[in-house]
Design an enzyme around this catalytic site. Sequence first.
Site, PDB file in Angstrom:
ATOM      1  N   GLY A 143      -0.571  30.614 -14.074  1.00  0.00           N
ATOM      2  CA  GLY A 143       0.228  29.746 -13.210  1.00  0.00           C
ATOM      3  C   GLY A 143      -0.628  28.821 -12.354  1.00  0.00           C
ATOM      4  O   GLY A 143      -0.135  28.182 -11.422  1.00  0.00           O
ATOM      5  N   ILE A 190      -1.731  32.383 -24.788  1.00  0.00           N
ATOM      6  CA  ILE A 190      -0.360  31.874 -24.811  1.00  0.00           C
ATOM      7  C   ILE A 190       0.643  33.034 -24.831  1.00  0.00           C
ATOM      8  O   ILE A 190       0.788  33.726 -25.848  1.00  0.00           O
ATOM      9  CB  ILE A 190      -0.128  30.928 -26.000  1.00  0.00           C
ATOM     10  CG1 ILE A 190      -1.209  29.840 -26.026  1.00  0.00           C
ATOM     11  CG2 ILE A 190       1.264  30.330 -25.930  1.00  0.00           C
ATOM     12  CD1 ILE A 190      -1.354  29.056 -24.731  1.00  0.00           C
ATOM     13  N   GLU A 205      -6.613  26.003 -23.177  1.00  0.00           N
ATOM     14  CA  GLU A 205      -7.463  25.930 -24.364  1.00  0.00           C
ATOM     15  C   GLU A 205      -8.757  26.684 -24.094  1.00  0.00           C
ATOM     16  O   GLU A 205      -9.072  26.985 -22.938  1.00  0.00           O
ATOM     17  CB  GLU A 205      -7.777  24.472 -24.699  1.00  0.00           C
ATOM     18  CG  GLU A 205      -6.545  23.654 -25.044  1.00  0.00           C
ATOM     19  CD  GLU A 205      -6.847  22.209 -25.393  1.00  0.00           C
ATOM     20  OE1 GLU A 205      -5.897  21.461 -25.665  1.00  0.00           O
ATOM     21  OE2 GLU A 205      -8.047  21.834 -25.401  1.00  0.00           O
ATOM     22  N   GLU A 223       7.554  27.703 -11.595  1.00  0.00           N
ATOM     23  CA  GLU A 223       6.725  28.775 -12.144  1.00  0.00           C
ATOM     24  C   GLU A 223       6.037  29.554 -11.038  1.00  0.00           C
ATOM     25  O   GLU A 223       6.002  30.793 -11.060  1.00  0.00           O
ATOM     26  CB  GLU A 223       5.692  28.178 -13.096  1.00  0.00           C
ATOM     27  CG  GLU A 223       4.717  29.207 -13.658  1.00  0.00           C
ATOM     28  CD  GLU A 223       3.710  28.599 -14.637  1.00  0.00           C
ATOM     29  OE1 GLU A 223       2.890  29.359 -15.181  1.00  0.00           O
ATOM     30  OE2 GLU A 223       3.753  27.369 -14.849  1.00  0.00           O
ATOM     31  N   SER A 237      -7.271  25.710 -15.824  1.00  0.00           N
ATOM     32  CA  SER A 237      -6.528  25.067 -14.745  1.00  0.00           C
ATOM     33  C   SER A 237      -6.688  23.550 -14.758  1.00  0.00           C
ATOM     34  O   SER A 237      -5.853  22.828 -14.222  1.00  0.00           O
ATOM     35  CB  SER A 237      -6.987  25.632 -13.389  1.00  0.00           C
ATOM     36  OG  SER A 237      -6.643  26.997 -13.270  1.00  0.00           O
ATOM     37  N   GLY A 245      -5.277  59.452  -5.173  1.00  0.00           N
ATOM     38  CA  GLY A 245      -6.506  60.139  -5.527  1.00  0.00           C
ATOM     39  C   GLY A 245      -6.845  59.923  -6.988  1.00  0.00           C
ATOM     40  O   GLY A 245      -6.601  58.855  -7.562  1.00  0.00           O
TER      41      GLY A 245
END
Length: 380
Positions: free
Chosen positions: A366, A158, A128, A245, A133, A342
């Site tokens: 994740g 999402i 949100e 995951e 996390s 380069g």
Amino acid sequence: MNIISPWMTPELEGFRDAVHRFVNAEIVPHQDAWKKQQHVDRGLWNKAGEMGMLLADIPESYGGSGGTFAHQCVVFEELSHAGDTAFGLHVHAIVAHYLLNQGTEAQKQKYLPKLASGEMVAAIAMTEPGAGSDLKGVRTTALKDGDAYVLNGSKTFISNGNLADLIVVVAKTEPEAGAKGVSLMLLETRNCEGFRVGRILEKLGQKGQDTCELFFDNVRMPLDSVLGGVEGKGFAQLMNELPYERTIIGVAGVASIERALQLTIDYTRERKAFGQPLIEMQNTRFVLAEVKTEATVARIFIDRCIVDMMEGRMDTVLASMAKYWISDLQCALIDKCLQLFGGYGYMLEYPIAQMYADARVQRIYGGANEIMKEIISRSL
């Protein structure tokens, strides 16, 4: 890499060949177009479903291909080897495992065959605007009201959000109960009143992957929408499924490292400076030696993780190690490879530049790598 993974078999090699052909025919030619429109074509999901690569490790009784985790890893590796970050299959597969391991029998029968065929595209809505996390901090609510739950709130970042037909929404069914008040809600988006997809977000990399804001305004959901049928199990369900995951993030990361190494070897053999190929210069050879060594270590590590996952031994700590270390390494090694190109390495027409941009988010989604270190430290 010249390493034969211990989990590979002749049958898996045949499957890899089929996936490789599919990716080259149905994905690679469209990558530029998907970047511009910021999502893959909806028909890709149906084609991949027909091919049997959407839910390769889900039992045939639920419409999957009946393979092992190794089969799904082959799919993830081939996507990474092709440089694809647009096809949101990873999230789709994660949702399928939430259903397989945490859903009721009715939920499995209802949704898994449709996910396997591509009839439905899946997403999971955790993050949100004010909660990343820290999943205990989510503010989205799903509160009972007679014969329904009423979903209110918003989500951001999402993956698959624009195309998703089924979204696992992390919500509070008992807002005052902390982690014990979190539930995972199964939201069908088609003709869903009160549900709205916001803008597709402009990202640093992975531009072909639709990543959206989602809004829920008094969305009414049936009482059987709670994953597993029991309120308050959401946080435990999340913790149980996160190792899957995080392991596949590691799988994709190692495959990406291997691709970067091969691209750089090929380029330094062709590119000349001061009258000789770059690869004949000591610095170039030493850098490539470093990259190959670290890529080999990463391959051996992720192969061990894949075997552990197949045999049911993978735990949260090891998965967190794989996610954090490999994603950090992926960014560092691609940066080393880019330097050998380069000025051309800074041009997006060269795949190494796109890989550099695409890799950065691996350390964030994740579960941010700082959270991975916190999880690992608790095992000391």
